[in-house]
Enzyme design. Structure first.
Site, mmCIF file in Angstrom:
data_model
loop_
_atom_site.group_PDB
_atom_site.id
_atom_site.type_symbol
_atom_site.label_atom_id
_atom_site.label_comp_id
_atom_site.label_asym_id
_atom_site.label_seq_id
_atom_site.Cartn_x
_atom_site.Cartn_y
_atom_site.Cartn_z
ATOM 1 N N SER A 1 0.836 -1.193 0.000
ATOM 2 C CA SER A 1 0.000 0.000 0.000
ATOM 3 C C SER A 1 0.878 1.252 0.000
ATOM 4 O O SER A 1 1.723 1.422 -0.876
ATOM 5 C CB SER A 1 -0.950 -0.021 1.194
ATOM 6 N N ASP B 1 -3.593 5.839 -3.424
ATOM 7 C CA ASP B 1 -2.338 5.282 -2.920
ATOM 8 C C ASP B 1 -1.824 4.236 -3.913
ATOM 9 O O ASP B 1 -2.490 3.934 -4.912
ATOM 10 C CB ASP B 1 -2.514 4.725 -1.509
#
Length: 637
Positions: free
Chosen positions: A180, A346
């Site tokens: 992430s 992200d």
């Protein structure tokens, strides 16, 4: 890659290190067993530094104490499964991300799938980090050696797309290789069940048991050609889908589903069209957000300087759309193009952040809670105007650290809402699965959590940045038609429901000493908590480690979370403490609200100032308490 056994003196010198014998035994195995050959050279250098040997490079050495601390943390135990799967720094050791940990995870998943009688088929997706494709191939090779069919999407794609594909392809599990928004030095693996959700409950326990067993018995790991895999060779048994060359098999169905989650009829072009700039923050978001917005008639402006860069993340300190600093490069583009909205996802494109151009031409950041409020209000307005049956048969899901305004909006429209879930979208997905098992399936009107995660619809079981981008653009267009903007919409909602302000504090504590310090904070809060924070008295306390039966298995899951309800002077605030499941920190959330019905501009401004000050003081008291507990433990380490 080093494959020969290390010098005997290095193995013997391990006995001089101030580490528990079981830990030294594990290090010996990683220095000698072929299963760990890919990280052996790195580990030899760390051990040499820890014993003060000649293997240390004076120019780059961290020093003996730091090297010893690195060994202690890297070999403290298996990399845990947290709210985002398994993730952490890449390197040698069971508490690091490496090929061995990937193989152990694959072995654990194979065992768990067999024990649960799941369909022996796994979909694998990876992000743009430099090691992600290699780790994806390691996992794919290991699973095929376990006689499990693997479909590999061989090109960086979003995490929510994996969730969708698991369900569409009828897989028994899914895997995403991603960390992430973690630093470039990190990577990780997210594991999904047959419902397309991150694993919880029995499958989670079986998975961890299998991973631990594989780590304790490296000889049980399936044989794979590590040299070929790390050179980029896709195992012959793996079904490989190139998403760029085969969009009908990978991208098109997912994009069509995302588009179906919009609630504004028709295209978004015309007089009310919003001008949108978008950055993927060096991740995969351009593969989902851009085509979806174009399909709705928008012409998004891509921040090309933040396209994938092999996991370097060169233009950002943190590729996290929760951080205003991550928008710096995108802001230059947005200003030059006079964009109404600047959106960011992200690196694995499951979270969305946004900045909005205001009347004075400057851009204002909207935090995760307020983005959720705006999207939910938009969905409720549009579905109500359409007379949609979805509102009567659906529900809204959110967490106990998300804005209380989410629940207020849902209840005002008489929509069922669950607002006390633990953090992590696997819990939102668990509630959907619980409803299906009960024979009471509900349509997911909207789901969110404060950390910029949003979802709508039933066929994806994780937060989705593309769905969020679509809903926010729809909302911005609706505001523009009415002569206002997203900030103006928030002011309208505050006048009705009261001003709401949420803020989160993060206290980092690295390594094993940090873990002990974080645990000590939670222990002290349970044994001797303060009676007030920020001048507000503690009215009620909820410890989520204690049973809180509601009849819904997911809602009743225990968690290391403490909730304090504070009140005084006509205002209220919820204060929540929880250790992070993905990073070395303890988080404190302050969620405050003022009085409703204040719409006179001057009075409204004063109310906001007072609530903002209240939030700051509550959070300052919480951080002061935690710091006082943690400091002695960290200093003595």
């Amino acid at each position: 890659m080093t494959t020969d056994a290390p010098a005997e003196s290095v193995l013997e010198a391990l006995d001089r290190l101030a580490l528990p014998e079981p830990m030294r035994a594990t290090i010996r195995a990683w220095l000698s067993d072929p299963a760990y050959a890919d990280t052996r050279a790195e580990l030899e250098r760390t051990v040499a530094r820890a014993i003060g040997g000649s293997g240390a490079d004076p120019a780059g050495s961290k020093g003996q104490a730091d090297a010893l601390a690195e060994l202690e943390d890297a070999f403290v135990g298996p990399l845990p499964i947290g709210t985002g799967g398994r993730r952490g720094p890449c390197g040698a050791g069971p508490n690091r991300v490496n090929a061995a940990v990937m193989r152990e995870t694959a072995r654990g998943l194979a065992v768990a799938m067999r024990e649960s009688d799941e369909t022996p088929k796994v979909a694998v997706v990876y992000d743009t980090r430099s090691s992600s494709r290699t780790f994806a191939l390691v996992v794919a090779a290991a699973l095929t050696a376990e006689q499990i069919a693997v479909t590999l999407i061989d090109g960086p794609r979003p995490t929510p797309q994996l969730s969708f594909l698991v369900r569409r392809l009828g897989c028994g599990a899914g895997i995403v290789i991603s960390a992430s928004h973690n630093p470039p030095t990190d990577n990780g693996i997210k594991i999904y069940g047959p419902d397309g959700a991150q694993v919880i409950g029995d499958l989670d326990r079986r998975l961890m048991d299998g991973i631990v067993a594989a780590g304790n018995n490296p000889g049980s790991l399936p044989e794979i050609d590590i040299k070929a895999v790390t050179a980029g060779v896709v195992p012959a048994a793996v079904e490989r889908i190139n998403p760029d060359a085969q969009p009908d098999r990978a991208d098109d169905p997912y994009h069509e589903y995302v588009l179906a989650q919009g609630v504004t009829p028709g295209a978004l072009d015309g007089d009310a069209a919003v001008r949108v700039a978008f950055t993927p923050l060096h991740g995969v978001g351009h593969s989902s957000v851009i085509p979806v917005l174009r399909a709705r008639g928008l012409a998004p402006i891509l921040v090309e300087a933040q396209l994938p860069d092999d996991g370097v993340f060169e233009t950002v300190k943190s590729a996290n759309p929760e951080s205003i600093a991550a928008f710096a490069v995108g802001l230059e583009v947005a200003r030059a193009q006079r964009a109404d909205l600047l959106l960011a996802t992200d690196p694995d494109a499951d979270r969305l952040g946004a900045m909005v151009r205001q009347a004075d031409g400057e851009y204002g950041f909207i935090d995760g809670n307020r983005l959720g409020v705006l999207m939910l209000d938009h969905v409720l307005r549009e579905l109500s105007a359409l007379g949609s049956e979805e509102l009567r048969g659906g529900w809204v899901l959110t967490t106990l650290v998300s804005s209380p305004l989410i629940a207020k909006l849902a209840r005002a429209r008489e929509v069922e809402v669950v607002d006390d879930l633990l953090v992590g979208f696997k819990n939102h997905a668990g509630m959907q699965a619980d409803s299906e098992r009960r024979g009471e399936p509900r349509t997911l009107v909207f789901a969110c959590e404060e950390s910029h995660g949003y979802l709508r619809g039933n066929e994806i079981r994780d937060k989705d940045g593309a769905i969020a981008a679509l809903l926010l653009c729809e909302c911005a267009a609706a505001c523009k038609r009415e002569g206002t903007d997203l900030f103006g919409r928030l002011e309208q909602l505050w006048a009705i429901h009261g001003y709401h302000r949420e803020q989160t504090g993060n206290l980092y504590a690295e390594g094993s000493s940090g873990r002990r310090a974080i645990s000590a904070v939670m222990d002290r809060l349970r044994s001797d908590p303060p009676s007030s924070f920020g001048g507000l008295a503690v009215q009620a306390t909820l410890d989520r480690l204690k049973p809180t039966p509601t009849g819904w298995p997911t809602r009743d899951l225990p968690g290391d979370v403490l909730v304090y309800e504070l009140a005084g002077d006509g205002r209220g605030c919820r204060l929540v403490f929880r250790p992070s499941g993905t990073e070395p920190k303890i988080k404190a959330y302050a969620l405050a609200h003022g009085r409703a019905g204040i719409d006179e501009p001057g009075a409204a401004a004063r109310e906001r100032e007072q609530v903002d000050a209240l939030v700051a003081q509550v959070l300052a008291d919480a951080e002061r308490f935690a710091t006082e507990v943690m400091a002695p433990l960290i200093e003595s380490a």
